[in-house]
Design a protein around this motif. Structure first.
Motif, PDB file in Angstrom:
ATOM      1  N   TYR A   2       0.849  -1.177   0.000  1.00 54.20           N
ATOM      2  CA  TYR A   2       0.000   0.000   0.000  1.00 54.20           C
ATOM      3  C   TYR A   2       0.884   1.227   0.000  1.00 54.20           C
ATOM      4  CZ  TYR A   2      -3.165   3.491   2.018  1.00 54.20           C
ATOM      5  OH  TYR A   2      -3.884   4.608   2.293  1.00 54.20           O
ATOM      6  N   SER A  76      -5.072   5.396  -0.431  1.00 53.61           N
ATOM      7  CA  SER A  76      -4.516   4.167  -0.993  1.00 53.61           C
ATOM      8  C   SER A  76      -4.661   4.148  -2.513  1.00 53.61           C
ATOM      9  CB  SER A  76      -5.218   2.938  -0.407  1.00 53.61           C
ATOM     10  OG  SER A  76      -4.834   1.774  -1.117  1.00 53.61           O
ATOM     11  N   TYR A  78      -4.070   1.640  -4.194  1.00 52.75           N
ATOM     12  CA  TYR A  78      -4.479   0.272  -4.510  1.00 52.75           C
ATOM     13  C   TYR A  78      -5.965   0.056  -4.261  1.00 52.75           C
ATOM     14  CZ  TYR A  78       0.481  -0.528  -4.904  1.00 52.75           C
ATOM     15  OH  TYR A  78       1.795  -0.443  -5.301  1.00 52.75           O
ATOM     16  N   ASN A  79      -6.625   1.081  -3.765  1.00 54.20           N
ATOM     17  CA  ASN A  79      -8.070   1.040  -3.582  1.00 54.20           C
ATOM     18  C   ASN A  79      -8.698   1.894  -4.689  1.00 54.20           C
ATOM     19  OD1 ASN A  79     -10.740   1.315  -2.849  1.00 54.20           O
ATOM     20  ND2 ASN A  79     -10.328   1.888  -0.726  1.00 54.20           N
ATOM     21  N   SER A  85      -7.363   7.701  -5.744  1.00 55.42           N
ATOM     22  CA  SER A  85      -7.626   7.025  -7.013  1.00 55.42           C
ATOM     23  C   SER A  85      -8.591   7.844  -7.866  1.00 55.42           C
ATOM     24  CB  SER A  85      -8.189   5.626  -6.776  1.00 55.42           C
ATOM     25  OG  SER A  85      -7.227   4.783  -6.176  1.00 55.42           O
ATOM     26  N   PRO A 134       1.951  -0.011  -9.331  1.00 58.99           N
ATOM     27  CA  PRO A 134       1.008  -1.127  -9.160  1.00 58.99           C
ATOM     28  C   PRO A 134       0.856  -2.003 -10.393  1.00 58.99           C
ATOM     29  CG  PRO A 134      -0.160   0.971  -9.359  1.00 58.99           C
ATOM     30  CD  PRO A 134       1.292   1.304  -9.249  1.00 58.99           C
ATOM     31  N   ASP A 175       1.141  10.013  -5.774  1.00 57.19           N
ATOM     32  CA  ASP A 175       1.342   8.849  -4.916  1.00 57.19           C
ATOM     33  C   ASP A 175       1.973   9.362  -3.633  1.00 57.19           C
ATOM     34  OD1 ASP A 175       2.087   6.554  -3.613  1.00 57.19           O
ATOM     35  OD2 ASP A 175       3.025   5.596  -5.344  1.00 57.19           O
TER      36      ASP A 175
END
Length: 345
Positions: A2, A76, A78-79, A85, A134, A175
């Protein structure tokens, strides 16, 4: 993964154990005698360990998990439903940031200024281009790809009007890997303090903040594993004692890729698009907050050992321990004046 879920020197504190659990240890319980409470669990692609001392279990694992879940929903990458995001997917317009994200963005602009552009949360496209993002990549970038990607890098391309964040170019993405995990540690530590807990260790992904003493009335001892000076680079452990403050570490001997005989590290210069050339293997940073230590440890990886020491010695409440290779390829270490007081005699 993460946020920054790896470290080059494993920082481990003594007497923590268990996975995904809450545990209390006591020998002679009474309302007057504090005992040790341990909370652990998965978080941000790694795990957290919290140890605190109190007369009762003041804080639950569910409370800690809830705090981390809120931060995850905010920052995050990754979410896919997180606020960050949403911002990265946006081509134009603004995104309203929650209070956590606002604090991280505000601090990011400040550290971008302090580091003269080296700390830069818009470096995300370059990180991805080199294969450390990612998504998987099947080749290393050429000069044209790097030049093109650099057009979308730079915090001058972010428009920040509290609480709204906007991008000036559609391809800009961010990021907060280099600062948000430290921020998360601070949020957890501040939560403990809001509950009047005065003796604790909060650790997340190897980054930690400590305060107070253990049941033996001694300040917390922290082991820092580092390569030895021998060619086989076996690890040895230095032990430091911290009264209060944060420790984080950045390094390049755990996370890298090889291109032939060339070692490609994940520390990308946002000003050039290429990896930093530095003799430093790793840095361990002490600061009052984990967010500050986290933001500066990667910046220090871009400097020479002497430059790092000079930077640190000109500031209050900031110390550093550096492992680097000298001109002969031998491992050496340097540390700031204040850091030397942390070593166990």
């Amino acid at each position: 993964m993460y946020f920054k879920s790896w470290i080059s020197i494993l920082i481990s504190f003594f007497s923590l154990c268990g996975n995904g659990s809450a545990r209390a240890e006591q020998t002679s319980y009474s309302l007057k005698s504090p005992y040790k409470i341990v909370l652990t669990g998965p978080a941000q692609g790694t795990s957290y360990h919290i140890t605190y001392f109190d007369r009762q279990e003041t804080i639950s694992k569910n409370e800690i998990d809830s705090i981390l879940q809120v931060i995850d929903q905010s920052m995050s990458i990754y979410n896919p439903l997180s606020t960050i995001s949403q911002f990265n997917q946006l081509r134009e317009g603004t995104v309203k940031l929650d209070s956590h994200f606002q604090k991280v963005i505000q601090a990011s602009f400040e550290y971008n200024r302090i580091t003269e552009g080296i700390f830069d949360i818009t470096v995300a496209p370059l990180i991805q281009l080199w294969g450390f993002g990612p998504k998987k990549v099947n080749h290393f970038p050429d000069s044209n790809e790097i030049s093109t990607t650099l057009r979308s890098v730079g915090m001058d391309k972010l428009i920040w009007k509290v609480p709204y964040l906007q991008k000036s170019k559609p391809m800009v993405s961010i990021d907060v890997n280099g600062i948000a995990q430290g921020y998360s540690v601070d949020v957890l530590a501040d939560f403990l303090e809001s509950k009047h807990i005065k003796n604790y260790i909060v650790e997340l992904g190897g980054e930690m903040r400590v305060k107070g003493k253990n049941l033996q009335d001694d300040f917390f001892k922290i082991g820092i594993e580092r390569p030895s000076a021998r060619h086989d680079q076996q690890l040895k452990t230095e032990v430091v004692r911290i009264k209060s403050g944060a420790l984080t570490t950045a390094g390049n001997f755990e996370k890298f890729m090889m291109r032939g005989n060339q070692k490609i590290t994940h520390h990308v210069n946002p000003l050039t698009g290429y990896m930093f050339a530095s003799p430093i293997i790793s840095v361990t940073v002490y600061a009052k907050t984990a967010m500050e230590a986290d933001a500066l440890d990667n910046y220090f990886m871009a400097l020479t050992p002497d430059q790092v020491i000079n930077f640190v010695e000109r500031r209050k409440n900031l110390e550093v321990y550096i492992i680097f290779k000298n001109e002969n390829g031998e491992i050496e270490e340097k540390f700031s004046t204040g850091f030397s007081t942390f070593f166990l005699k």
